[in-house]
Write an enzyme that holds these catalytic residues in place. Structure first.
Site, PDB file in Angstrom:
ATOM      1  N   HIS A  20       0.860  -1.191   0.000  1.00 44.67           N
ATOM      2  CA  HIS A  20       0.000   0.000   0.000  1.00 44.67           C
ATOM      3  C   HIS A  20       0.893   1.236   0.000  1.00 44.67           C
ATOM      4  O   HIS A  20       1.630   1.470   0.954  1.00 44.67           O
ATOM      5  CB  HIS A  20      -0.923   0.004   1.224  1.00 44.67           C
ATOM      6  CG  HIS A  20      -1.898  -1.131   1.213  1.00 44.67           C
ATOM      7  ND1 HIS A  20      -3.114  -1.052   0.568  1.00 44.67           N
ATOM      8  CD2 HIS A  20      -1.840  -2.384   1.732  1.00 44.67           C
ATOM      9  CE1 HIS A  20      -3.761  -2.207   0.702  1.00 44.67           C
ATOM     10  NE2 HIS A  20      -3.012  -3.036   1.406  1.00 44.67           N
ATOM     11  N   LEU A  21       0.825   2.003  -1.080  1.00 43.32           N
ATOM     12  CA  LEU A  21       1.665   3.197  -1.195  1.00 43.32           C
ATOM     13  C   LEU A  21       0.909   4.472  -0.855  1.00 43.32           C
ATOM     14  O   LEU A  21       1.506   5.540  -0.746  1.00 43.32           O
ATOM     15  CB  LEU A  21       2.281   3.297  -2.597  1.00 43.32           C
ATOM     16  CG  LEU A  21       3.317   2.220  -2.942  1.00 43.32           C
ATOM     17  CD1 LEU A  21       3.785   2.365  -4.391  1.00 43.32           C
ATOM     18  CD2 LEU A  21       4.515   2.276  -2.002  1.00 43.32           C
ATOM     19  N   ASN A  52      -6.522   0.446  -3.123  1.00 45.77           N
ATOM     20  CA  ASN A  52      -7.458   1.134  -2.202  1.00 45.77           C
ATOM     21  C   ASN A  52      -6.968   2.531  -1.832  1.00 45.77           C
ATOM     22  O   ASN A  52      -6.914   2.907  -0.670  1.00 45.77           O
ATOM     23  CB  ASN A  52      -7.712   0.293  -0.945  1.00 45.77           C
ATOM     24  CG  ASN A  52      -6.472   0.062  -0.087  1.00 45.77           C
ATOM     25  OD1 ASN A  52      -5.347   0.177  -0.568  1.00 45.77           O
ATOM     26  ND2 ASN A  52      -6.665  -0.253   1.174  1.00 45.77           N
ATOM     27  N   HIS A 139      -8.895 -10.495  -1.411  1.00 50.73           N
ATOM     28  CA  HIS A 139      -8.560 -10.079  -0.036  1.00 50.73           C
ATOM     29  C   HIS A 139      -8.999 -11.100   1.028  1.00 50.73           C
ATOM     30  O   HIS A 139      -8.580 -11.022   2.175  1.00 50.73           O
ATOM     31  CB  HIS A 139      -9.166  -8.685   0.202  1.00 50.73           C
ATOM     32  CG  HIS A 139      -9.320  -8.265   1.608  1.00 50.73           C
ATOM     33  ND1 HIS A 139      -8.276  -7.843   2.398  1.00 50.73           N
ATOM     34  CD2 HIS A 139     -10.417  -8.207   2.400  1.00 50.73           C
ATOM     35  CE1 HIS A 139      -8.731  -7.511   3.600  1.00 50.73           C
ATOM     36  NE2 HIS A 139     -10.022  -7.726   3.627  1.00 50.73           N
ATOM     37  N   ASP A 265       2.054  -6.823   2.436  1.00 54.99           N
ATOM     38  CA  ASP A 265       0.875  -6.039   2.847  1.00 54.99           C
ATOM     39  C   ASP A 265       1.316  -4.790   3.626  1.00 54.99           C
ATOM     40  O   ASP A 265       0.663  -4.375   4.593  1.00 54.99           O
ATOM     41  CB  ASP A 265      -0.114  -6.865   3.664  1.00 54.99           C
ATOM     42  CG  ASP A 265      -1.515  -6.245   3.683  1.00 54.99           C
ATOM     43  OD1 ASP A 265      -1.736  -5.231   2.987  1.00 54.99           O
ATOM     44  OD2 ASP A 265      -2.370  -6.762   4.420  1.00 54.99           O
TER      45      ASP A 265
HETATM   46  O1  DOR Z   1      -4.433  -4.567   7.508  1.00 55.61           O
HETATM   47  C1  DOR Z   1      -4.773  -4.206   6.397  1.00 55.61           C
HETATM   48  N1  DOR Z   1      -4.523  -2.973   5.949  1.00 55.61           N
HETATM   49  N2  DOR Z   1      -5.438  -5.044   5.623  1.00 55.61           N
HETATM   50  C2  DOR Z   1      -5.991  -4.668   4.464  1.00 55.61           C
HETATM   51  O2  DOR Z   1      -6.603  -5.471   3.845  1.00 55.61           O
HETATM   52  C3  DOR Z   1      -5.882  -3.279   3.983  1.00 55.61           C
HETATM   53  C4  DOR Z   1      -4.736  -2.622   4.593  1.00 55.61           C
HETATM   54  C5  DOR Z   1      -4.731  -1.133   4.467  1.00 55.61           C
HETATM   55  O3  DOR Z   1      -5.030  -0.620   3.403  1.00 55.61           O
HETATM   56  O4  DOR Z   1      -4.390  -0.474   5.441  1.00 55.61           O
HETATM   57 ZN    ZN Z   2      -6.318  -7.250   2.430  1.00 56.21          ZN
HETATM   58 ZN    ZN Z   3      -3.502  -5.006   1.787  1.00 61.23          ZN
END
Ligand code: DOR
Ligand code: ZN
Ligand code: ZN
Length: 387
Positions: A20-21, A52, A139, A265
């Site tokens: 996640h950037l 996301n 997911h 992740d």
């Molecule tokens: O712990 C998580 N954080 N799980 C996810 O599926 C999304 C991610 C996030 O975007 O922070």
């Molecule tokens: Zn996830």
């Molecule tokens: Zn994730």
């Protein structure tokens, strides 16, 4: 310039299927540039940037923006992941073909952070991506079974009085989509597998010839739900930290190859989203700068198996052809050099990530990244990012 590689281990550049950037939208937590630096320092040469963001990466425009920012940062190959639906919990498929045909050449589409609850929509997504050899990265959460969930459902959640996320909420949707993927003949990738039961289902699906792959995170390989006892939200993550028996099953599955890859992740969060009560904290943990060290700490994998699970296989899943391979003689290489004998202490303030939410703070870990090369050019030298 020459580098003395004496005593160092050379690995093909690591490839993260799940990063996640946060750009666009939460640049206070991470940007493509800060996350790219964290990745290079962790030995990565390619990261798949999760969809996301805000706005969600559900159009060619957004994925091209992320891809362009990655090129500008120039430290790692940033491969945007597209959202499966319009908006993350949408009821219509996003324009998967337009994202695939865009400059970002998207091949992975994900519902990460939500889940495609409607099986008809998942079926159509699988049919769609099959046409251009894309993959759906699922997911693995049935949201109707995780309403209000704050941690793993079990003895510990009962004791702490926190609503549980049962293993079946993960396993039920993996089973459903494995069957759908088999029916369609399309590729399905399972994100952050966290339970022993999920491993059994994935093994069963592979034996039946389903085109299914799976990843596990470093934190699910090392930490368990007893961490919630501290009520420190740094240990809050989706899916939640599970039991010792789950950790044992995940480690065995990774060795066996039932779980194909390690993925971080990496989920940076701003201080105010983590330094609050457990119930209000956002789920997620940093991962890029500690991943290889945690895998070494966990043990049980040879260097060649580490190259397989952290570079070659994820590169294949992501459809990358210049990563995860031994370079042809004279060709620009993507690789990283590791000092296997060095140990280092995790200091959240010293990380390159813009956020601080590492669950490994204070731990002394084996293995230091000494240098990383992207397309033959150094991105890390002497353990420091070149830019
Ligand atoms: O712990 C998580 N954080 N799980 C996810 O599926 C999304 C991610 C996030 O975007 O922070
Ligand atoms: Zn996830
Ligand atoms: Zn994730």
């Amino acid at each position: 310039e020459r580098i003395d590689g004496d005593g160092l281990v050379a690995l093909p550049g690591l490839v993260d299927l799940h990063t996640h950037l946060r750009e666009p939208g939460r640049e206070d937590a991470e940007t493509v540039a800060t996350g790219s630096r964290a990745a290079a320092l962790g030995g990565y040469t390619a990261v798949c940037a999760m969809a996301n963001t805000d706005p969600v990466a559900d159009t060619a425009g957004v994925v091209e923006q992320v891809w362009r920012l990655g090129r500008e940062a120039g430290l790692v190959d940033v491969r945007p992941v597209g959202a499966v639906t319009v908006g993350l919990a949408g009821e219509r498929l996003a324009e998967l073909g337009a994202m695939a045909d865009s400059a970002a050449t998207v091949r992975i589409f994900s519902d990460d952070g939500h889940c495609v609850s409607d099986p008809r929509l998942m079926r159509r997504a699988l049919e769609y991506v099959k046409a251009f050899d894309g993959v759906i990265a699922q997911h693995a959460e049935e949201p109707r079974l995780t309403v209000g969930a704050l941690m793993h459902e079990g003895e510990m959640s009962a004791r702490l009085g926190l609503t549980g996320w049962p293993a079946v909420a993960e396993e039920a949707i993996i089973a459903r989509d494995a069957l759908l993927a088999g029916h369609v003949g399309a590729r399905l990738h399972i994100c952050h597998v966290s339970t022993a039961g999920s491993v059994d289902i994935i093994r069963w699906a592979k034996q039946r010839g389903v085109r299914i792959t799976a990843e596990v995170t470093p934190h699910h390989l090392l930490l368990t739900d007893v961490r919630a006892e501290s009520y420190d939200p740094v240990f809050k993550v989706n899916p939640p930290l599970r039991t010792n028996a789950d950790v044992e099953a995940l480690r065995a599955a990774l060795r066996e190859g039932v779980i194909d890859a390690v993925a971080t992740d990496h989920a940076p969060h701003a201080t105010e989203d983590k330094e609050c009560e457990w119930a209000y904290a956002r789920p997620g943990m940093l991962g890029l700068e500690t991943a290889l060290s945690i895998i070494l700490e966990t043990g049980g994998l040879s260097w060649d198996e580490i190259a397989e699970r952290m570079s070659r296989t994820p590169a294949r899943i992501a459809g990358l052809d210049t990563h995860g391979v031994d370079p042809a003689p004279g060709a620009p290489a993507n690789l990283t050099l590791v000092d296997p004998a060095a140990r280092w202490q995790v200091d959240p303030g010293a990380l390159a990530s813009r956020s601080r939410n590492t669950p490994f703070a204070g731990m002394t870990l084996p293995g230091r990244i000494v240098a990383t090369f992207l397309n033959g050019e150094p991105t890390v030298l002497d353990g420091k990012a070149v830019k």
